[in-house]
Design an enzyme around this catalytic site. Structure first.
Site, PDB file in Angstrom:
ATOM      1  N   LYS A  40      34.315  34.008  30.451  1.00 41.80           N
ATOM      2  CA  LYS A  40      35.359  34.154  29.442  1.00 41.80           C
ATOM      3  C   LYS A  40      34.878  35.116  28.357  1.00 41.80           C
ATOM      4  O   LYS A  40      33.793  34.947  27.797  1.00 41.80           O
ATOM      5  CB  LYS A  40      35.678  32.794  28.806  1.00 41.80           C
ATOM      6  CG  LYS A  40      36.354  31.808  29.748  1.00 41.80           C
ATOM      7  CD  LYS A  40      37.816  32.152  29.961  1.00 41.80           C
ATOM      8  CE  LYS A  40      38.542  31.045  30.716  1.00 41.80           C
ATOM      9  NZ  LYS A  40      39.988  31.326  30.866  1.00 41.80           N
ATOM     10  N   GLU A  81      40.495  39.661  34.887  1.00 45.51           N
ATOM     11  CA  GLU A  81      41.723  38.865  34.799  1.00 45.51           C
ATOM     12  C   GLU A  81      42.363  39.031  33.425  1.00 45.51           C
ATOM     13  O   GLU A  81      41.711  38.878  32.396  1.00 45.51           O
ATOM     14  CB  GLU A  81      41.374  37.393  35.050  1.00 45.51           C
ATOM     15  CG  GLU A  81      42.566  36.479  35.173  1.00 45.51           C
ATOM     16  CD  GLU A  81      42.149  35.040  35.460  1.00 45.51           C
ATOM     17  OE1 GLU A  81      42.924  34.132  35.130  1.00 45.51           O
ATOM     18  OE2 GLU A  81      41.039  34.833  36.008  1.00 45.51           O
ATOM     19  N   LYS A  87      48.913  29.343  38.445  1.00 39.52           N
ATOM     20  CA  LYS A  87      48.533  28.047  37.883  1.00 39.52           C
ATOM     21  C   LYS A  87      49.660  27.060  38.195  1.00 39.52           C
ATOM     22  O   LYS A  87      50.818  27.294  37.844  1.00 39.52           O
ATOM     23  CB  LYS A  87      48.341  28.149  36.370  1.00 39.52           C
ATOM     24  CG  LYS A  87      47.276  29.153  35.925  1.00 39.52           C
ATOM     25  CD  LYS A  87      45.890  28.571  36.023  1.00 39.52           C
ATOM     26  CE  LYS A  87      44.838  29.541  35.492  1.00 39.52           C
ATOM     27  NZ  LYS A  87      44.897  29.738  34.029  1.00 39.52           N
TER      28      LYS A  87
END
Length: 343
Positions: A156, A206, A253
């Site tokens: 991240k 991403e 998701k």
């Protein structure tokens, strides 16, 4: 026998604070839905997530609103039930996801089948799940990698020193990196970073730009030397069409798209468009992760580490062996709650 729908909220303490570019979580609140005929029970999950307006109050209201519809339904196919319930939950796909997962689980258990057997003949060539390293001090991010040896890490980013982070983490491990910027970069930054990251064994990037930056994404898609995967830009079924030409792949998701039923259609549409297909998770318990893992045979990439980030889980089901998916031998999604409380 009539169906009964119940649900229970849980607090999921995390092993470490989980920080992305938008917020930090120490305890994840989640809801588990149960659909049962008194003999067989199916389970589904959705997390509380303020960024997506998913709150305890909203989930409670939404699930309660469609409870009579579920309990008055006959034994129909899950995709048919989704079509009946979805119009009532257009503003709350997180609740729709938990219900859809629970009914798919119930339906497949009732038919004495694993859920994935409805679309996959064998558990072969499954993608490895990544393990997420959240934003922290570089020392702590390195320490998390050392504590959890893994073949693929999702890193991240979205800080002032993203390049330095990746360069130093690369000195800690030879494992593959996947980068998730959570909408924190500009188009020019992304293109420049992609050149550097490619030399650092990064597999893809991403969602580097804000979800509505279509002009920027077109530029990035054309000039990035690494594949770009949509996340915030690809939440529901219609978004797959919008991502075509702006991304090289999509991250589905279940909570955002309304569950397995919708995800299956998104996978088919994405394949038709030549997009790479990934599926990811929230910080969920093994209930939601076991549901997610059922679509793994259809994917190129998977990020199913939500339950691995918890200090304490509420269920057992799918597990992971150095990134490899290990399914439960049980029918449905294969999950068993440690304590069912009022469910």
């Amino acid at each position: 026998m009539a169906l009964k729908l119940t649900f229970q909220f849980y607090d999921l303490p995390l092993a470490h604070p989980f920080t992305i570019s938008r917020y930090t979580v120490n305890v994840q609140k989640t809801v588990v839905v149960c659909i049962s005929d008194g003999e067989i029970s199916g389970y589904g999950e959705a997390t509380v997530n303020p960024y997506y307006h998913s709150t305890v109050e909203r989930l409670t209201e939404s699930i309660s609103k469609v409870k009579p519809i579920i309990e008055n339904s006959e034994m129909i196919h899950p995709s048919d039930l989704w079509q009946i319930v979805a119009p009532h939950l257009q503003e709350d796909y997180f609740a729709l996801c938990a219900i859809d997962e629970a009914y798919w689980d119930f339906y497949s258990r009732r038919h004495k089948r694993t859920l994935r057997s409805f679309w996959a003949a064998a558990d072969e060539n499954l993608p490895l799940t990544s393990y997420t390293i959240a934003i922290d001090s570089i020392e702590m991010m390195q320490q998390k990698i050392i504590e959890k040896p893994w073949p693929v890490y999702k890193i991240k980013l979205g800080t002032q020193n993203d390049l330095q982070i990746v360069e130093l983490l690369r000195k800690t491990t030879d494992s593959v990196f996947r980068i998730d910027a959570n909408c924190a970069w500009t188009a020019d930054e992304t293109i420049e970073y992609s050149k550097i990251f490619k030399q650092l064994n990064v597999e893809f990037i991403e969602q580097p730009l804000k979800a509505n930056d279509f002009e920027g994404m077109k530029k990035v898609c054309e000039h990035s030397v690494l594949p770009i995967i949509a996340d915030e830009s690809c939440q529901r079924e219609d978004d797959v069409n919008s991502c075509d030409g702006l991304f090289h792949g999509i991250n589905i998701k279940l909570t955002k798209c309304g569950g397995i039923t919708s995800a299956l259609r998104m996978i088919e549409n994405g394949r038709d468009k030549g997009l790479k297909i990934m599926a990811g998770c929230m910080t969920e318990s093994t209930v939601g992760i076991s549901a997610l893992a059922q679509i793994a045979p259809l994917l190129d990439y998977i990020d199913a580490d939500g339950a691995l980030l918890l200090k304490q889980d509420i269920a057992k089901g799918v597990s992971f062996d150095f990134g490899k998916i290990r399914y439960s031998e049980n029918f449905g999604i294969g999950v068993e709650l440690y304590t069912e409380k009022s469910i």
